[in-house]
Design an enzyme around this catalytic site. Structure first.
Site, PDB file in Angstrom:
ATOM      1  N   GLY A  10      21.824 -12.720 -27.281  1.00 23.07           N
ATOM      2  CA  GLY A  10      21.870 -14.106 -27.743  1.00 23.07           C
ATOM      3  C   GLY A  10      20.738 -14.398 -28.704  1.00 23.07           C
ATOM      4  N   SER A  12      20.306 -15.221 -31.752  1.00 22.45           N
ATOM      5  CA  SER A  12      20.260 -16.317 -32.725  1.00 22.45           C
ATOM      6  C   SER A  12      20.225 -17.691 -32.069  1.00 22.45           C
ATOM      7  CB  SER A  12      21.462 -16.234 -33.673  1.00 22.45           C
ATOM      8  OG  SER A  12      22.672 -16.480 -32.971  1.00 22.45           O
ATOM      9  N   ASP A  36      24.055 -10.237 -30.598  1.00 22.21           N
ATOM     10  CA  ASP A  36      24.759 -11.516 -30.617  1.00 22.21           C
ATOM     11  C   ASP A  36      26.256 -11.227 -30.695  1.00 22.21           C
ATOM     12  OD1 ASP A  36      25.123 -14.309 -30.628  1.00 22.21           O
ATOM     13  OD2 ASP A  36      23.294 -14.568 -31.816  1.00 22.21           O
ATOM     14  N   THR A 100      20.906 -15.588 -17.200  1.00 24.36           N
ATOM     15  CA  THR A 100      22.211 -16.245 -17.311  1.00 24.36           C
ATOM     16  C   THR A 100      22.581 -16.892 -15.985  1.00 24.36           C
ATOM     17  OG1 THR A 100      22.885 -14.557 -18.910  1.00 24.36           O
ATOM     18  CG2 THR A 100      24.642 -15.862 -17.890  1.00 24.36           C
ATOM     19  N   ASN A 125      16.117 -19.027 -12.954  1.00 32.77           N
ATOM     20  CA  ASN A 125      15.053 -19.668 -13.726  1.00 32.77           C
ATOM     21  C   ASN A 125      13.842 -18.747 -13.718  1.00 32.77           C
ATOM     22  OD1 ASN A 125      12.898 -21.478 -14.606  1.00 32.77           O
ATOM     23  ND2 ASN A 125      14.398 -23.118 -14.320  1.00 32.77           N
ATOM     24  N   MET A 126      13.356 -18.377 -14.896  1.00 31.95           N
ATOM     25  CA  MET A 126      12.229 -17.452 -15.010  1.00 31.95           C
ATOM     26  C   MET A 126      10.883 -18.160 -15.045  1.00 31.95           C
ATOM     27  SD  MET A 126      13.495 -14.376 -15.119  1.00 31.95           S
ATOM     28  CE  MET A 126      15.162 -13.696 -15.265  1.00 31.95           C
ATOM     29  N   HIS A 156      20.208 -31.736 -17.541  1.00 30.16           N
ATOM     30  CA  HIS A 156      20.117 -30.783 -18.639  1.00 30.16           C
ATOM     31  C   HIS A 156      20.762 -31.365 -19.899  1.00 30.16           C
ATOM     32  CE1 HIS A 156      19.165 -27.846 -15.477  1.00 30.16           C
ATOM     33  NE2 HIS A 156      18.680 -27.086 -16.443  1.00 30.16           N
ATOM     34  N   LYS A 160      25.002 -27.783 -21.992  1.00 28.86           N
ATOM     35  CA  LYS A 160      25.032 -26.861 -20.854  1.00 28.86           C
ATOM     36  C   LYS A 160      26.432 -26.856 -20.256  1.00 28.86           C
ATOM     37  CE  LYS A 160      22.605 -25.515 -16.611  1.00 28.86           C
ATOM     38  NZ  LYS A 160      22.506 -24.115 -17.047  1.00 28.86           N
TER      39      LYS A 160
END
EC number: 1.17.1.8
Length: 268
Positions: A10, A12, A36, A100, A125-126, A156, A160
Site C-alpha cells: 500500500g 502510495s 501497490d 490490516t 494497532n501498532m 475514525h 474506513k
C-alpha cells in the site's frame, strides 16, 4: 549495525507514505521494496517521490519484483490483499508486520497457519500508546467486574471500511478475557428501537465515522455514582509507523511464530 530490509504494501497510501518516511529516517532500516495494486497510478514511480528525495525503489504490483530484496513486509492494506501477500511471504520466508484489520475467522486462521512458516506480527494497532492502554483495560476490568456497565466508543475517518475498528474489537476481547468471558457471547454491536433494559453482563459498542479522524477509542466503565473513562486518541499515523519498526526489530531474530504488540512491549 545490521540493516532491516523492509518492503511496504500500500505504498502510495497515507499509511504507506508514513511507513516509507519512517523507514528512510531509521538508522537500522532500509527501504527494499514497495507494493501497490496494479491499477494504482503510482506503479512504476519512485516510492519516496512524495518526499522530494527519490529512494531508488520503484512501486511494483508484482510480488516477486517488489519483495525480491525484502526480509520484512509491513502491510496496512485490506484483508484480501494482505492474504495474497501472506501466502507469498510464508512461501519465501519473508517476515510480516500486519496492521490490516477486518479479517474474518478464516483470514485469522490463515495468518496463524502462515506463522508456522515465517515470523508474523499481527496487531490491529501498532501504536505503543494503544497497547499500553490495552493493559490498563485488563487491569480496570478485573476491578470493575461487578456493578459497572462497559461501553466501547470508537471514531475514525469517513473512508474506513470496517466497523467496529479492529482496535475496538481487540479492546473488547481484552476486557472480556479479563472477566473470563468470550467477546462474542457478551458483545452488543449496535442498538436500535426498543431494546429493553441493558444486560449487565454485556459489552456495548458504538461507532462514529466522519471527517479525517485518525482513530479515537474510549472505554466507559459506568457505575452508580461514578464513571471511569480510559481513552486513546491518535493525532498522527506516525505512532503506527514507529510501532511497526519496533515490531520489525522484535521479529529480527525470530524464524517463525505469531506475535502481537503485547509481546513486543513485554506486557504479557
Amino acid at each position: 549495525m545490521n540493516q532491516m530490509k523492509i518492503a511496504v504494501a500500500g505504498a502510495s497510501g497515507r499509511m504507506g507514505h508514513m511507513l516509507i518516511e519512517a523507514i528512510l529516517n531509521a538508522a537500522d532500516a532500509t527501504l527494499s521494496g514497495a507494493l501497490d495494486i496494479a491499477t494504482s497510478p503510482a506503479i512504476g514511480t519512485d516510492a519516496a517521490a512524495f518526499l522530494g528525495k527519490p529512494s531508488g525503489v520503484l512501486i511494483e504490483s508484482d510480488l516477486a519484483k517488489g519483495l525480491a530484496n525484502a526480509d520484512f513486509l509491513i502491510d496496512f492494506t485490506r484483508p484480501e490483499g494482505t492474504l495474497k501477500h501472506l501466502e507469498y511471504c510464508a512461501a519465501h520466508g519473508i517476515k510480516m508486520i500486519i496492521g490490516t484489520t477486518g479479517f474474518d475467522v478464516a483470514g485469522k486462521a490463515a495468518i496463524a497457519a502462515a506463522a508456522e512458516k515465517t515470523a508474523i506480527m499481527f496487531a490491529p494497532n501498532m501504536s505503543v500508546g494503544v497497547n499500553v492502554t490495552m493493559k490498563l483495560l485488563e487491569m480496570a476490568a478485573q476491578n470493575f467486574s461487578e456493578g459497572y456497565d462497559i461501553e466501547i466508543i470508537e471514531a475514525h475517518h469517513r473512508n474506513k471500511v470496517d466497523a467496529p475498528s479492529g482496535t475496538a474489537i481487540k479492546m473488547g476481547e481484552v476486557i472480556a478475557g479479563a472477566l473470563g468471558k468470550e467477546l462474542n457471547d457478551v458483545a452488543v454491536w449496535a442498538r436500535e428501537g426498543v431494546t429493553g433494559a441493558r444486560d449487565p453482563s454485556s459489552i456495548g459498542f458504538a461507532t462514529v465515522r466522519g471527517g479525517d479522524i485518525i482513530g479515537d477509542h474510549t472505554v466507559l466503565f459506568a457505575g452508580d455514582g461514578e464513571r471511569i473513562e480510559i481513552s486513546h486518541k491518535s493525532s498522527s499515523r506516525v505512532s503506527y509507523a514507529h510501532g511497526s519498526l519496533r515490531a520489525a526489530r522484535f521479529l529480527a531474530d525470530k524464524k517463525t511464530g505469531l506475535y502481537d504488540m503485547q509481546d513486543v512491549l513485554g506486557l504479557r
